[in-house]
Design a protein around this motif. Sequence first.
Motif: not given
Length: 444
Positions: A147-158, A201-211
């Motif tokens: 999920v953290g790897y996925a957010f590397q791109s998804l955060l740009i789109t956001a 790794a938990c930071l890269n995945g869990l924090v965006p999910m909470c956000y």
Amino acid sequence: MEIKLSDHFTCKRLLLFAAPTIGTVVIAITYDVIDGYFVSNFIGKTAFAAVNVIYPFQLMLSVVGYMFGTGGSALIAAQQGKGDEEGANRFFTMIVKFALMTGAVMALLGCLFLPEIGALIGATPEIMEYGLPYGRTLFLFLPVMIVGYAFQSLLITAERPQFGLYLSVANMLSNIIFDYLFIVVLEGGMVGAAIATGIGACLNGLVPMCYFARPNSSSLRFVSCGMEIKPLLGACYNGLSEMVEDMSTSLIFVFYNYQLLRLAGENGVAAFGVVIFVEGFFTAVFCGLALQANSIVGYHFGAANFTELKSLLKKGIMLNLGFGLLMFVLARFSASVIAGLYVGYDAEVCAMAEEALQIYALAFILQGFNIYASAYFTGLNNGKISALIAFARTFLVQTAAIFLLPMLLGTAGLWLAQATAELVSALLAAALLYACRREYCGEG
């Protein structure tokens, strides 16, 4: 200065928008660099070789996250370009959910088949004694890592790339602290190294999910929705090139390790470990530019803004070729220092690592161009062409070079394999960009 996907992008604006993502990728690479430093210097070169044997298999599973992130970003950005915000949020939510579920399955597979994979590539019992506890512990964190790897791109789109940068800084700092704590202070060995990486790794995945689960100021948010097969398959297909590229890279690492164990033994694998850590760090700029290209190109493709699409291609190529030359020079002149930092305690391995990095540096010249060309086609929602470039570059040509060049040049042939692949792939990418020019020129 706030930058939107809908903006006109100059070279300066591209760099400013890409800077947080580049920083994120650079810092993400340091996780492995930090692990490698602590493992090599405080556990030993056999443990360092074990990390380099396990790392490709772990990467092979976790890069599924890049497929969801890059393919999903292009799909979401296209919906935003059409003005369909509801559809964009629905696709965004489904992609994150599916990435998490896929990660759980991948973690189980990783734990079950790790011994067989190690035996298949010829890892010695001594290497696997260190590798099994490291790999199995790390796989426990795999769902969140994907999920953290996925957010590397998804955060740009956001339109929140700086968010990813902040998370990466926190991840890096936690990795340093916990590597020191678990490896040096508590003497936790390989399990400690894996736990330190997993916590970050938990930071890269869990924090965006909470956000995104809460009301926020970004362009995306989680919404209630089911699973729609067609858009999920579309995102997977479109992001296939990035997964193919990273998964092929993982297999290539396996082939390198196999050849090195045969030609140079444990010392060769340790020397290659220095090369791949540096390669990842030096090419972070290319990856950062490519990740932001997925979203920007996807948005303007959805808006049918062909003038901007042509401009993005021209400026992206210029930036990547310029940085490629810079990375080549830096790698050549810093080889001795970097080798000494990792394996300076062993003169033979240090000399081998220095020679390897100096030859391997040739690959950096065209690497950025190839990565950007593949990402550009992903943004155009042309996953087929993007995957073709990625597959040729990271697997097809390089595999042939890995097994053929050593017959002529010995171990030095292995260090030339990447540069050979980049040259052939650059010719292919240029031909495909010309052949498919109607897609970004709006002709015909």
